[in-house]
Design an enzyme around this catalytic site. Structure first.
Site, PDB file in Angstrom:
ATOM      1  N   THR A  80      22.315  10.374  23.902  1.00 24.60           N
ATOM      2  CA  THR A  80      22.768   9.386  22.787  1.00 24.60           C
ATOM      3  C   THR A  80      21.654   8.091  22.715  1.00 24.60           C
ATOM      4  O   THR A  80      21.831   7.628  21.879  1.00 24.60           O
ATOM      5  CB  THR A  80      23.929   8.516  23.395  1.00 24.60           C
ATOM      6  N   LYS A  81      20.468   8.405  23.668  1.00 23.33           N
ATOM      7  CA  LYS A  81      19.364   7.319  23.576  1.00 23.33           C
ATOM      8  C   LYS A  81      18.206   8.275  23.798  1.00 23.33           C
ATOM      9  O   LYS A  81      18.006   9.326  24.076  1.00 23.33           O
ATOM     10  CB  LYS A  81      19.468   6.463  24.726  1.00 23.33           C
ATOM     11  N   HIS A 117      30.628   8.271  10.846  1.00 25.21           N
ATOM     12  CA  HIS A 117      31.852   7.926  10.029  1.00 25.21           C
ATOM     13  C   HIS A 117      31.892   6.154   9.976  1.00 25.21           C
ATOM     14  O   HIS A 117      31.444   5.801  10.832  1.00 25.21           O
ATOM     15  CB  HIS A 117      33.256   8.377  10.155  1.00 25.21           C
ATOM     16  N   ASN A 148      23.750  23.758  15.172  1.00 25.28           N
ATOM     17  CA  ASN A 148      24.206  23.206  14.053  1.00 25.28           C
ATOM     18  C   ASN A 148      23.565  21.894  13.843  1.00 25.28           C
ATOM     19  O   ASN A 148      23.614  20.891  14.822  1.00 25.28           O
ATOM     20  CB  ASN A 148      25.869  22.495  14.580  1.00 25.28           C
ATOM     21  N   ALA A 183      20.976  21.891  30.090  1.00 27.00           N
ATOM     22  CA  ALA A 183      22.217  22.213  29.362  1.00 27.00           C
ATOM     23  C   ALA A 183      23.298  21.411  29.396  1.00 27.00           C
ATOM     24  O   ALA A 183      23.565  20.786  30.394  1.00 27.00           O
ATOM     25  CB  ALA A 183      22.537  23.618  29.882  1.00 27.00           C
TER      26      ALA A 183
END
Length: 174
Positions: free
Chosen positions: A145-146, A89, A61, A140
């Protein structure tokens, strides 16, 4: 003991290969020897650039919108079920449901870059604004996030560098 494929498996493989060749032109840029599985994956094709020799496992995705892009280098391997999300968002408006807010702020979307010779393990989630450096390995199930330095091995939730593939002097020469 040999591998046994059912007629359904063979038909699905043929259909995936056919759809892959039909969909390659939808990418913003698509290198040579790019393999992916469109039948059970989602790609925001017009926002994705790939280099040569990229393998994207089934169930991927990859989503980017609003001037954010996914840039993939060369010789990259993605395990199955990898997600790349370049957006967020807008959660800053008081008195409105987040569901109803369609306006985005500039900081809500940010590109993801994955440099050459990277291996991303299955089930990994890569979030907006991340760069994964050349030669890195992501374990895995990690949530990235960084940004990850070159030749680092990162894993966990959130992903952290757990070691480097080579000694520092070797990395400097590379």
């Amino acid at each position: 003991m040999g591998v046994v494929f059912t007629v359904f498996d063979i038909c699905r493989r043929i259909l995936n290969r056919f759809l892959m060749y039909c969909a390659k032109h939808k990418f913003r840029k698509c290198g040579k020897k790019v393999v992916f599985f469109p039948l059970n994956s989602y790609f925001s094709y017009s926002t994705i650039e790939t280099g040569d020799c990229v393998y994207i496992g089934p169930g991927a995705n990859f989503s980017a919108e609003n001037n954010a892009f996914i840039k993939l280098g060369r010789k990259i391997m993605f395990g199955p079920g990898v997600t790349i999300m370049c957006g967020d968002h807008n959660t800053t408006q008081i008195g409105r449901y987040m569901y109803d807010i369609k306006e985005k702020l500039p900081e809500n979307d940010s590109s993801v870059t994955i440099e050459d010779d990277v291996w991303i393990g299955s089930g990994t989630i890569i979030l907006k604004g991340v760069t994964i450096g050349r030669g890195a390995i992501i374990g895995a199930g990690s949530v990235v996030t960084k940004s990850v330095p070159e030749y680092a091995v990162s894993a966990g939730v959130p992903a952290k560098v757990i070691k480097f593939r080579f000694p520092e002097d070797v990395i400097e020469r590379l």
